[in-house]
Scaffold this active site. Structure first.
Site, PDB file in Angstrom:
ATOM      1  N   ASN A 196     -20.637  35.876   8.749  1.00 50.98           N
ATOM      2  CA  ASN A 196     -20.887  36.559   7.536  1.00 50.98           C
ATOM      3  C   ASN A 196     -21.460  37.717   7.551  1.00 50.98           C
ATOM      4  O   ASN A 196     -21.988  38.254   6.460  1.00 50.98           O
ATOM      5  CB  ASN A 196     -21.890  35.669   6.501  1.00 50.98           C
ATOM      6  CG  ASN A 196     -23.068  35.471   7.337  1.00 50.98           C
ATOM      7  OD1 ASN A 196     -23.295  35.771   8.648  1.00 50.98           O
ATOM      8  ND2 ASN A 196     -24.068  34.471   7.020  1.00 50.98           N
ATOM      9  N   ARG A 203     -34.451  40.046   7.748  1.00 52.22           N
ATOM     10  CA  ARG A 203     -35.638  38.897   7.429  1.00 52.22           C
ATOM     11  C   ARG A 203     -36.734  39.814   6.774  1.00 52.22           C
ATOM     12  O   ARG A 203     -37.169  40.667   7.058  1.00 52.22           O
ATOM     13  CB  ARG A 203     -35.811  38.340   8.801  1.00 52.22           C
ATOM     14  CG  ARG A 203     -34.678  37.435   9.272  1.00 52.22           C
ATOM     15  CD  ARG A 203     -34.436  36.406   8.575  1.00 52.22           C
ATOM     16  NE  ARG A 203     -33.481  35.464   9.186  1.00 52.22           N
ATOM     17  CZ  ARG A 203     -31.988  35.735   8.793  1.00 52.22           C
ATOM     18  NH1 ARG A 203     -31.748  36.495   8.002  1.00 52.22           N
ATOM     19  NH2 ARG A 203     -31.190  34.816   9.514  1.00 52.22           N
ATOM     20  N   GLN A 250     -38.967  30.995   3.323  1.00 50.19           N
ATOM     21  CA  GLN A 250     -37.782  30.848   2.247  1.00 50.19           C
ATOM     22  C   GLN A 250     -37.962  29.201   2.016  1.00 50.19           C
ATOM     23  O   GLN A 250     -37.800  28.510   3.065  1.00 50.19           O
ATOM     24  CB  GLN A 250     -36.636  31.517   2.835  1.00 50.19           C
ATOM     25  CG  GLN A 250     -36.516  32.921   2.939  1.00 50.19           C
ATOM     26  CD  GLN A 250     -35.204  33.638   3.139  1.00 50.19           C
ATOM     27  OE1 GLN A 250     -35.077  34.660   2.643  1.00 50.19           O
ATOM     28  NE2 GLN A 250     -34.247  32.821   3.457  1.00 50.19           N
ATOM     29  N   HIS A 279     -31.795  34.399  -1.161  1.00 52.56           N
ATOM     30  CA  HIS A 279     -30.954  34.865   0.140  1.00 52.56           C
ATOM     31  C   HIS A 279     -29.624  34.354  -0.155  1.00 52.56           C
ATOM     32  O   HIS A 279     -29.310  33.396   0.232  1.00 52.56           O
ATOM     33  CB  HIS A 279     -31.808  34.147   1.256  1.00 52.56           C
ATOM     34  CG  HIS A 279     -31.230  34.564   2.599  1.00 52.56           C
ATOM     35  ND1 HIS A 279     -32.035  34.335   3.764  1.00 52.56           N
ATOM     36  CD2 HIS A 279     -30.228  35.592   2.890  1.00 52.56           C
ATOM     37  CE1 HIS A 279     -31.249  34.879   4.539  1.00 52.56           C
ATOM     38  NE2 HIS A 279     -30.182  35.479   4.447  1.00 52.56           N
TER      39      HIS A 279
END
Length: 398
Positions: free
Chosen positions: A146, A284, A313, A332
């Site tokens: 990705n 991050r 998260q 995210h």
């Protein structure tokens, strides 16, 4: 074997009955020539929602036909969570960066049968890599699956922040038309200095995508790019982050999180940035100090901050980044488009096929192997852990 798979929740309206696009573009190779995942077979249609609980990464038939047990849950935070309880006798755990199951040292030591932690995506900092090394737990991820998805997200966020798209859209959506309000913080990207902290697969892709906007491109990386690439993109190399941030109007962060990069963008470093600069962080959340970012937006040292990564998260409901001014935060999502899901689901299956057949897993997928950093992990990470504080994710309430 028992495989524990921790995925994000299903859509609030239920799984889609149809999708906006009927098919996905066919891509055979990544920009560096690496082939896409090559499992022997898949049991899903590319373009389906695979990353949520009901999607199951398309793995259930494959695993159960082979006699394995698959447990899928989104309940991951706290000692009483389903994931924590199921981990204790699991052989393999699969998690995504978007809804990470934080494999702390304590959790790894609670699972004596654990052999491998798979990241369905890229970025394995939710695993205590040092503890994985100490307990001979392999850590693997679907490298490059990705990266382009994230780089597209970066370009979107650079343009939306500099042009102040969020304000303009909100005015239109609310029925307004005040042009002055809509443009009082809107600028052209053309001619700006754009820099990336780290120029790996994502950072380099973002630079390439920004070049047609007639900007000046900069980068810092502990591994310098080739002279050919620097010439191709007219890149300026910086030998320190401080040098880069001092001259850039926009800084995009694309470095992995590990002990050396944790809290890198603190009050001191942000004070050395060009006044009024923008930060785009799809790497991050823990690379940036949350309070320092919010304070810099309040003071005007930063004009904007956008990204899709938080720590922990899911982010607690009272996380300061939810309410700070001039931000463009999203959950995210940059690396979990339906296009990317097809690749990382296929890559997860490829890894499992290799593991069950006792065949080598691609070197590019390796983060920890045989008790040490390996493959991509040896290039991108340092030993240690950045999982501390992850228990704060319990403070998120749906």
């Amino acid at each position: 074997m028992k495989i524990l798979c921790v995925l994000y929740d299903d859509p609030t309206t239920g799984m889609p009955e149809s999708y906006a696009l009927e098919t996905l573009p066919v891509i055979e190779k990544y920009p560096d020539g690496m082939t896409l995942p090559t499992p022997e077979k898949i049991d899903f249609k590319p373009g389906e929602l695979l990353g949520c609980v009901s999607g199951e990464l398309g793995l259930r038939k494959f695993l159960e036909d082979a006699g394995h047990t698959l447990v899928v849950t989104s309940d991951k935070d706290g000692d009483d969570s389903v994931a924590a309880k199921e981990l204790v006798d699991a052989d393999i755990v699969i998690s995504q960066p978007f809804w990470p199951f934080y494999l702390t040292r304590q959790r790894i030591e609670s699972a004596p049968k654990l052999k491998m932690a798979i990241t369905a995506g890229i970025g394995s900092d939710h695993v205590d890599l040092q503890a994985a090394m100490d307990h001979n737990v392999d850590v693997v991820e679907v490298t490059y699956c990705n990266s382009i998805s994230v780089s597209e997200h970066i370009v979107m966020m650079i343009l939306s922040m500099v042009r102040d798209y969020h304000t303009q859209h909100a005015i239109a959506k609310s029925g307004g038309w005040n042009i002055a309000d809509a443009v009082k913080r809107s600028y052209d990207v053309e001619g700006m200095h754009i820099g990336t902290v780290a120029a790996g697969r994502i950072g380099l892709s973002a630079l390439r995508k920004m070049k047609p906007f007639d900007v000046h491109l900069h980068y810092f990386d502990r591994h310098r790019l080739s002279a050919d690439i620097e010439e191709e993109l007219n890149l300026t190399f910086h030998d320190s982050v401080e040098s880069l941030v001092a001259v850039c109007d926009v800084v995009t962060i694309n470095t992995p999180l590990h002990p050396e990069t944790e809290n890198l963008f603190d009050e001191v470093l942000i004070s050395k940035m060009k006044k009024g600069a923008y930060i785009i962080n799809t790497a991050r959340g823990k690379i940036c100090n949350r309070e320092a970012v919010a304070a810099a937006l309040e003071s005007g040292q930063l004009s904007g901050y956008a990204g899709d990564v938080w720590f922990p998260q899911p982010a607690p409901n009272d996380h300061i980044w939810r309410t700070m001014p001039h931000h463009g935060m999203t959950p995210h999502t940059s690396g979990t488009t339906l296009s990317a899901q097809a690749r990382y689901a296929a890559g997860t299956r490829e890894i499992l096929e290799c593991f069950f057949a006792d065949k080598p897993i691609r070197d590019e997928y390796l983060i920890v192997h045989g008790g040490d950093l390996a493959g991509t992990g040896a290039h991108s990470y340092s030993k240690g852990s950045a999982t501390s504080g992850s228990e704060e994710a319990q403070n998120y309430k749906k």
